[in-house]
Design an enzyme around this catalytic site. Structure first.
Site, mmCIF file in Angstrom:
data_model
loop_
_atom_site.group_PDB
_atom_site.id
_atom_site.type_symbol
_atom_site.label_atom_id
_atom_site.label_comp_id
_atom_site.label_asym_id
_atom_site.label_seq_id
_atom_site.Cartn_x
_atom_site.Cartn_y
_atom_site.Cartn_z
ATOM 1 N N MET A 1 0.821 -1.215 0.000
ATOM 2 C CA MET A 1 0.000 0.000 0.000
ATOM 3 C C MET A 1 0.853 1.263 0.000
ATOM 4 S SD MET A 1 -2.626 -1.753 -0.184
ATOM 5 C CE MET A 1 -4.105 -0.794 -0.009
ATOM 6 N N HIS B 1 -4.651 -6.113 -8.297
ATOM 7 C CA HIS B 1 -5.658 -5.107 -7.935
ATOM 8 C C HIS B 1 -7.058 -5.730 -7.960
ATOM 9 C CE1 HIS B 1 -7.027 -1.040 -7.239
ATOM 10 N NE2 HIS B 1 -8.014 -1.293 -8.078
#
Ligand code: GRF
Length: 182
Positions: free
Chosen positions: A85, A102
């Site tokens: 992240m 994703h």
């Protein structure tokens, strides 16, 4: 055997799944690197890991520079971002051959709220994407994408489970494809 490095920030379920499915079979996971010393994925990790805290650096660029150097020590054929992240600078994207996982049908729903956003939208389908890491966040060339039909009585919980199951299938497949077919 080909070598990969995996980057992660939290739960690390995809990291552990990659290790279970591929390590010492299709490739060697030579190191798992996290920016978060408290990442749950570090627990019971059967391979080498490194922590590179982003808070220890003055800028994104400096952190990425150190990350590039650290990855370089392991000489991987490919670097895999599995729940890493961080917004990456060109310092990283120009120097590391990397793919990212994703949880949406990119280019739809870029960013950190992808599961909630694709659950909420009016589309009848959702899915998972693996793409090359380039400068734009979640914007690199798509390598593989798989979709499923959203059902009418879906809850966010059951929807999230479907996304996760698909991730566990798709990411290892994509890694093998890139390592051995390109
Ligand atoms: C995954 O849903 C991935 O698509 C996203 O972050 C999540 C990481 O989950 N980029 P985990 O750390 O592998 O459990």
């Amino acid at each position: 055997m080909k070598k990969i490095v995996v980057l992660f920030s939290g739960e690390g379920r995809n990291l552990h799944n990659i290790i279970k499915k591929l390590h010492n079979k299709e490739c060697k996971v030579v190191c798992a690197i996290t920016n978060n010393p408290k990442a749950k994925g570090l627990i019971n990790l059967p391979i080498k890991s490194e922590v590179l805290r982003h808070n220890d650096f003055n800028s994104r660029k400096e952190h990425d520079k150190a990350l590039v150097k650290l990855i370089g020590r392991y000489k991987p054929d490919l670097t895999v971002l599995a729940g890493f992240m961080r917004i990456l600078t060109p310092e990283f994207t120009k120097n590391i051959k990397a793919i990212n996982l994703h949880p949406s049908l990119l280019p739809k729903h870029k960013g950190a709220r992808a599961i909630q956003d694709s659950f909420d939208d009016k589309d009848t389908e959702a899915g998972v994407t693996v793409h090359w890491v380039e400068d734009e966040l979640d914007g690199g060339e798509i390598i593989v994408q798989e979709r499923f039909k959203k059902s009418n009585n879906e809850t966010l919980e059951s929807f999230t489970c479907k996304i996760k199951e698909l991730e566990y299938k798709l990411l290892p497949q994509a890694i093998v494809k890139i390592l051995y077919e390109s």
